[in-house]
Structures are given as C-alpha cells and as structure tokens.
Motif scaffolding. Structure first.
Motif, PDB file in Angstrom:
ATOM      1  N   VAL A   1       0.834  -1.212   0.000  1.00 40.40           N
ATOM      2  CA  VAL A   1       0.000   0.000   0.000  1.00 40.40           C
ATOM      3  C   VAL A   1       0.864   1.256   0.000  1.00 40.40           C
ATOM      4  CG1 VAL A   1      -1.638   1.356   1.362  1.00 40.40           C
ATOM      5  CG2 VAL A   1      -1.993  -1.102   1.083  1.00 40.40           C
ATOM      6  N   LEU A   2       1.919   1.247   0.826  1.00 38.82           N
ATOM      7  CA  LEU A   2       2.760   2.434   0.972  1.00 38.82           C
ATOM      8  C   LEU A   2       3.674   2.667  -0.223  1.00 38.82           C
ATOM      9  CD1 LEU A   2       3.845   2.134   4.715  1.00 38.82           C
ATOM     10  CD2 LEU A   2       2.153   3.705   3.752  1.00 38.82           C
ATOM     11  N   LEU A   3       4.232   1.578  -0.765  1.00 43.31           N
ATOM     12  CA  LEU A   3       5.294   1.717  -1.766  1.00 43.31           C
ATOM     13  C   LEU A   3       4.888   1.272  -3.161  1.00 43.31           C
ATOM     14  CD1 LEU A   3       8.324   0.397   0.344  1.00 43.31           C
ATOM     15  CD2 LEU A   3       7.544   2.762   0.057  1.00 43.31           C
ATOM     16  N   GLY A   4       3.765   0.598  -3.272  1.00 45.95           N
ATOM     17  CA  GLY A   4       3.341   0.143  -4.590  1.00 45.95           C
ATOM     18  C   GLY A   4       4.329  -0.845  -5.182  1.00 45.95           C
ATOM     19  N   GLU A   5       4.661  -0.647  -6.448  1.00 50.59           N
ATOM     20  CA  GLU A   5       5.541  -1.567  -7.176  1.00 50.59           C
ATOM     21  C   GLU A   5       6.913  -1.698  -6.523  1.00 50.59           C
ATOM     22  OE1 GLU A   5       7.211  -2.135 -11.766  1.00 50.59           O
ATOM     23  OE2 GLU A   5       6.102  -0.327 -11.187  1.00 50.59           O
ATOM     24  N   MET A   6       7.389  -0.609  -5.910  1.00 47.55           N
ATOM     25  CA  MET A   6       8.723  -0.629  -5.311  1.00 47.55           C
ATOM     26  C   MET A   6       8.819  -1.582  -4.125  1.00 47.55           C
ATOM     27  SD  MET A   6      11.028   2.593  -4.030  1.00 47.55           S
ATOM     28  CE  MET A   6      10.519   2.532  -2.313  1.00 47.55           C
ATOM     29  N   SER A   7       7.682  -1.993  -3.556  1.00 43.78           N
ATOM     30  CA  SER A   7       7.697  -2.910  -2.417  1.00 43.78           C
ATOM     31  C   SER A   7       8.365  -4.244  -2.766  1.00 43.78           C
ATOM     32  CB  SER A   7       6.277  -3.171  -1.912  1.00 43.78           C
ATOM     33  OG  SER A   7       5.494  -3.812  -2.907  1.00 43.78           O
ATOM     34  N   GLY A   8       8.411  -4.568  -4.061  1.00 41.53           N
ATOM     35  CA  GLY A   8       9.055  -5.799  -4.494  1.00 41.53           C
ATOM     36  C   GLY A   8      10.531  -5.858  -4.144  1.00 41.53           C
ATOM     37  N   LEU A   9      11.166  -4.690  -4.023  1.00 44.66           N
ATOM     38  CA  LEU A   9      12.579  -4.657  -3.621  1.00 44.66           C
ATOM     39  C   LEU A   9      12.774  -5.224  -2.226  1.00 44.66           C
ATOM     40  CD1 LEU A   9      13.861  -1.142  -4.808  1.00 44.66           C
ATOM     41  CD2 LEU A   9      14.345  -3.371  -5.836  1.00 44.66           C
ATOM     42  N   LEU A  10      11.797  -5.013  -1.359  1.00 43.16           N
ATOM     43  CA  LEU A  10      11.901  -5.441   0.032  1.00 43.16           C
ATOM     44  C   LEU A  10      11.301  -6.820   0.269  1.00 43.16           C
ATOM     45  CD1 LEU A  10      10.874  -2.062   1.708  1.00 43.16           C
ATOM     46  CD2 LEU A  10      13.191  -2.932   1.328  1.00 43.16           C
ATOM     47  N   LEU A  11      10.271  -7.161  -0.490  1.00 45.96           N
ATOM     48  CA  LEU A  11       9.580  -8.426  -0.270  1.00 45.96           C
ATOM     49  C   LEU A  11      10.190  -9.574  -1.067  1.00 45.96           C
ATOM     50  CD1 LEU A  11       5.926  -7.057  -0.335  1.00 45.96           C
ATOM     51  CD2 LEU A  11       7.274  -7.712   1.676  1.00 45.96           C
ATOM     52  N   GLY A  12      10.969  -9.231  -2.086  1.00 46.98           N
ATOM     53  CA  GLY A  12      11.685 -10.240  -2.856  1.00 46.98           C
ATOM     54  C   GLY A  12      13.152 -10.256  -2.466  1.00 46.98           C
ATOM     55  N   GLY A  13      13.906 -11.124  -3.076  1.00 46.86           N
ATOM     56  CA  GLY A  13      15.328 -11.186  -2.756  1.00 46.86           C
ATOM     57  C   GLY A  13      16.090 -12.056  -3.725  1.00 46.86           C
ATOM     58  N   GLN A  14      17.382 -12.151  -3.516  1.00 41.81           N
ATOM     59  CA  GLN A  14      18.255 -12.946  -4.371  1.00 41.81           C
ATOM     60  C   GLN A  14      19.250 -13.719  -3.508  1.00 41.81           C
ATOM     61  OE1 GLN A  14      18.140  -9.461  -4.805  1.00 41.81           O
ATOM     62  NE2 GLN A  14      16.510  -9.569  -6.325  1.00 41.81           N
ATOM     63  N   ARG A  15      19.300 -15.021  -3.702  1.00 41.07           N
ATOM     64  CA  ARG A  15      20.307 -15.840  -3.033  1.00 41.07           C
ATOM     65  C   ARG A  15      21.551 -15.863  -3.930  1.00 41.07           C
ATOM     66  NH1 ARG A  15      19.360 -22.115  -1.036  1.00 41.07           N
ATOM     67  NH2 ARG A  15      21.172 -22.223   0.388  1.00 41.07           N
ATOM     68  N   ALA A  16      22.160 -14.688  -4.055  1.00 44.08           N
ATOM     69  CA  ALA A  16      23.257 -14.502  -5.015  1.00 44.08           C
ATOM     70  C   ALA A  16      24.583 -14.937  -4.408  1.00 44.08           C
ATOM     71  CB  ALA A  16      23.324 -13.043  -5.450  1.00 44.08           C
ATOM     72  N   MET A  17      25.399 -15.590  -5.225  1.00 44.30           N
ATOM     73  CA  MET A  17      26.696 -16.091  -4.793  1.00 44.30           C
ATOM     74  C   MET A  17      27.800 -15.499  -5.677  1.00 44.30           C
ATOM     75  SD  MET A  17      25.547 -17.997  -2.407  1.00 44.30           S
ATOM     76  CE  MET A  17      27.003 -18.898  -1.896  1.00 44.30           C
ATOM     77  N   PRO A  18      28.931 -15.119  -5.079  1.00 46.75           N
ATOM     78  CA  PRO A  18      30.010 -14.480  -5.846  1.00 46.75           C
ATOM     79  C   PRO A  18      30.947 -15.500  -6.504  1.00 46.75           C
ATOM     80  CG  PRO A  18      30.600 -14.508  -3.535  1.00 46.75           C
ATOM     81  CD  PRO A  18      29.237 -15.150  -3.635  1.00 46.75           C
ATOM     82  N   ALA A  19      30.379 -16.406  -7.286  1.00 45.07           N
ATOM     83  CA  ALA A  19      31.154 -17.519  -7.834  1.00 45.07           C
ATOM     84  C   ALA A  19      32.317 -17.048  -8.699  1.00 45.07           C
ATOM     85  CB  ALA A  19      30.224 -18.433  -8.634  1.00 45.07           C
ATOM     86  N   ARG A  20      32.072 -16.108  -9.601  1.00 44.50           N
ATOM     87  CA  ARG A  20      33.135 -15.685 -10.518  1.00 44.50           C
ATOM     88  C   ARG A  20      34.203 -14.863  -9.797  1.00 44.50           C
ATOM     89  NH1 ARG A  20      32.364 -12.683 -15.300  1.00 44.50           N
ATOM     90  NH2 ARG A  20      34.083 -13.898 -16.155  1.00 44.50           N
ATOM     91  N   LEU A  21      33.811 -14.082  -8.809  1.00 43.66           N
ATOM     92  CA  LEU A  21      34.789 -13.320  -8.032  1.00 43.66           C
ATOM     93  C   LEU A  21      35.756 -14.255  -7.318  1.00 43.66           C
ATOM     94  CD1 LEU A  21      33.131 -10.284  -6.184  1.00 43.66           C
ATOM     95  CD2 LEU A  21      35.198 -10.264  -7.583  1.00 43.66           C
ATOM     96  N   GLN A  22      35.209 -15.261  -6.672  1.00 40.06           N
ATOM     97  CA  GLN A  22      36.058 -16.189  -5.944  1.00 40.06           C
ATOM     98  C   GLN A  22      36.926 -17.011  -6.883  1.00 40.06           C
ATOM     99  OE1 GLN A  22      32.798 -17.901  -3.474  1.00 40.06           O
ATOM    100  NE2 GLN A  22      33.997 -17.214  -1.717  1.00 40.06           N
ATOM    101  N   ALA A  23      36.378 -17.384  -8.041  1.00 41.92           N
ATOM    102  CA  ALA A  23      37.158 -18.127  -9.023  1.00 41.92           C
ATOM    103  C   ALA A  23      38.307 -17.284  -9.575  1.00 41.92           C
ATOM    104  CB  ALA A  23      36.259 -18.598 -10.166  1.00 41.92           C
ATOM    105  N   ALA A  24      38.106 -15.954  -9.613  1.00 35.98           N
ATOM    106  CA  ALA A  24      39.148 -15.046 -10.107  1.00 35.98           C
ATOM    107  C   ALA A  24      40.239 -14.807  -9.081  1.00 35.98           C
ATOM    108  CB  ALA A  24      38.522 -13.718 -10.528  1.00 35.98           C
ATOM    109  N   GLY A  25      40.009 -15.255  -7.833  1.00 43.14           N
ATOM    110  CA  GLY A  25      41.030 -15.125  -6.801  1.00 43.14           C
ATOM    111  C   GLY A  25      40.780 -14.035  -5.784  1.00 43.14           C
ATOM    112  N   PHE A  26      39.591 -13.416  -5.803  1.00 40.18           N
ATOM    113  CA  PHE A  26      39.303 -12.379  -4.815  1.00 40.18           C
ATOM    114  C   PHE A  26      38.959 -13.022  -3.481  1.00 40.18           C
ATOM    115  CE2 PHE A  26      36.410  -9.556  -2.498  1.00 40.18           C
ATOM    116  CZ  PHE A  26      37.203  -8.416  -2.425  1.00 40.18           C
ATOM    117  N   THR A  27      39.503 -12.446  -2.401  1.00 44.37           N
ATOM    118  CA  THR A  27      39.246 -12.945  -1.050  1.00 44.37           C
ATOM    119  C   THR A  27      38.468 -11.902  -0.253  1.00 44.37           C
ATOM    120  OG1 THR A  27      41.296 -14.231  -1.078  1.00 44.37           O
ATOM    121  CG2 THR A  27      40.300 -13.801   1.072  1.00 44.37           C
ATOM    122  N   PHE A  28      37.340 -12.305   0.295  1.00 42.32           N
ATOM    123  CA  PHE A  28      36.519 -11.408   1.103  1.00 42.32           C
ATOM    124  C   PHE A  28      37.116 -11.257   2.503  1.00 42.32           C
ATOM    125  CE2 PHE A  28      33.584 -12.606  -2.188  1.00 42.32           C
ATOM    126  CZ  PHE A  28      32.770 -11.498  -2.357  1.00 42.32           C
TER     127      PHE A  28
END
Length: 300
Positions: A257-284
């Motif tokens: 109600v408050l945010l309309g379409e933009m509410s999807g940013l908060l109610l959705g999500g991504q289980r994203a993994m940094p596979a290519r970064l780690q394969a390239a040798g970057f260390t967190f």
C-alpha cells in the motif's frame, strides 16, 4: 593511473576516491555538481561537469557508478524516467564519448545490482544464472549492463558489478534501518524468508579495485558476500548488534500500500553467490554477517 568516475560523490564513489588517492592515483569525477566534488571526494579530486573538459588527457580506467537512488521514493512514471536516464542515458553518453576519443581506457567497470536477476526465490544465483523474474528493477539493470557492454566493440575490457546490499556506517540502506531498530521497532519484512545478499563496504571497495587491476576479468560479477542470509536472520543479527529487540514485523500488505511496485525490492530477494569473483582469486574480508555488522556498528 588516471581514473574517471561517475557517481563519485555517492557512498561507494567517495570511499573509492579515498582508497585510490591513498594509492597515489589521479582522479576525475563527472558530476552534476562538480563544485562539491573536492569537498566530498578529496581536495585532489577534479570535478567536471562535461566529459569534454578532459580533452585528450590520458584516461586509464573508467568506473561508472552513476544512478539516482532506486529505493528513495515510490516508482511513479516520473521517478522511473529519472532512474532510467540517470543510468542508461548517462551510460550511453559515456560510451559515445569513449568512442570519440583517440586514446581510450583499458577498462570500464560499470555498476549494476543483484536486482538484475529479479526475485530469485529459493534459487541459488551465480553470474551464469539467467534473470528469474521480470520487474522494473530487473529491466533497469539489464538495460544498464547492455549499454555498458557496447564499449567492448571499442576494444575496452568491460566489467559489470552486480552489487548487493552494502553495509556501511556512512549511509546506504543500513542508515534507514538504524532509527526504527534503535526505537525497538525493527523486525522482519513480510514473512522474513526472502534472501538478502549483503556486502561490507570494505569488500565492495576492494573488489572494484581488484577488477580494475586484474586484466583477466570481464563480464558480470556478483558483489556480495558468499553467505547471504534471510531477512529475518538479518533483522535478528542487527537487533543483537544494536542491543535492541527485532520482533516488530512489517506486514507485506502495508508495504504494498505504501510503496506500490517498489515494495518488491523489500519483499523479494536474491540468493546470489560471488562464484566468478572467488574463481578469479578475490578474497573477502567479511564473510560472516555478525562480524560485518559489528565492524560497521562501531562507527555508526
């Protein structure tokens, strides 16, 4: 190196300027308010209103982070047009300028976001995953990346940084959560099961620096820690770090109600993994959310 930044006065841009100034690099920032660049980014940083002000000065790298904040206000038709022009139209102008130059940088690092995938649900998302669902944020990121990739035809190495939720004391989404949590009004959003791909600001700066200098890198990279968490777990951990309860949920229907379409940013999500970064040798430096929030909270 002479590095040109767009979006240099933003949260990530300011930190990059400090990092690269300390390394002795020369920096120019293309900004709508060039008179503020020296104050925000460092006295040695040159602010320009027009790319043409650089003439034929040698540019070694370009970092393109410009874009109006996506979550600052609801997505009216006017707001969507601004979000589009501040990313896609600006990047089109940047690529056209690069094409006009006799000397071109070796690399263009261009911003994007994990929103590229849309709401991923329970799927584990690596850089090889296709977009999962279609929404405005996904379309925006896809067009932003496609525009930046045109620079490849100019012989420029193009890197796309799909950033998650940046944990920083100096601003960003964490600063918006601080007041409700300190008032004991913090808690999960919706059902709290949506995945939150997060990254500490120090790792964000380090990985951009890594991608600028690592000549073997190109294409998309998920800029998020290797251990995403669910929203409810994030809320509990933040509450614990701030010594506040985190049980006050924000119902999904209220957000819609408050945010309309933009509410999807908060109610959705991504289980994203940094596979290519780690394969390239970057260390967190920060892979544990509690440790990352403890570090940030010390400066809040």
């Amino acid at each position: 190196m002479h590095i040109l930044l767009t979006g240099g006065t933003g949260l990530i841009g300011r930190q990059l300027c400090r990092h690269w100034l300390a390394q002795g690099h020369r920096l120019s920032v293309w900004s709508r308010r060039p008179e503020q660049v020296a104050r925000l980014c460092g006295a040695q940083v040159k602010g320009i209103a027009l790319l043409e002000e650089l003439g034929q000065e040698r540019i070694d790298a370009v970092v393109n982070l410009a874009g109006a904040p996506i979550a600052d206000r609801p997505w009216t038709r006017k707001r969507k047009a601004l979000l589009w022009s501040s990313r896609i139209t600006l990047t089109e102008t940047l690529v056209a300028w690069l094409e006009s130059r006799e000397q071109r940088p070796s690399v263009l690092v261009s911003g994007s976001a994990v929103g590229w995938y849309g709401d991923g649900g329970e799927r584990e998302l690596t850089e090889d995953s296709p977009p999962v669902s279609e929404d405005f944020a996904s379309h925006l990121c896809i067009a932003w990346e496609e525009t930046a990739q045109r620079a490849q035809a100019l012989g420029i190495r193009v890197v796309l940084v799909r950033t998650g939720l940046v944990l920083a004391a100096e601003g960003g989404f964490l600063s918006r959560l601080l007041l409700p949590f300190k008032l004991a009004l913090g808690g999960p959003i919706g059902n709290g099961r949506q995945w939150m791909p997060w990254i500490h600001i120090k790792d964000q700066i380090a990985l951009i620096d890594f991608l600028v200098h690592e000549n073997a890198t190109s294409g998309p990279y998920n800029a998020c820690a290797p251990h995403p968490v669910r929203n409810a777990d994030f809320a509990r951990t933040l509450g614990s770090v701030l010594h506040r309860p985190a049980f006050m949920p924000m119902p999904a229907f209220v957000l819609r109600v408050l945010l309309g379409e933009m509410s999807g940013l908060l109610l959705g999500g991504q289980r994203a993994m940094p596979a290519r970064l780690q394969a390239a040798g970057f260390t967190f430096q920060f892979t544990d959310l509690r440790a990352a929030l403890d570090d940030v909270a010390a400066r809040l």
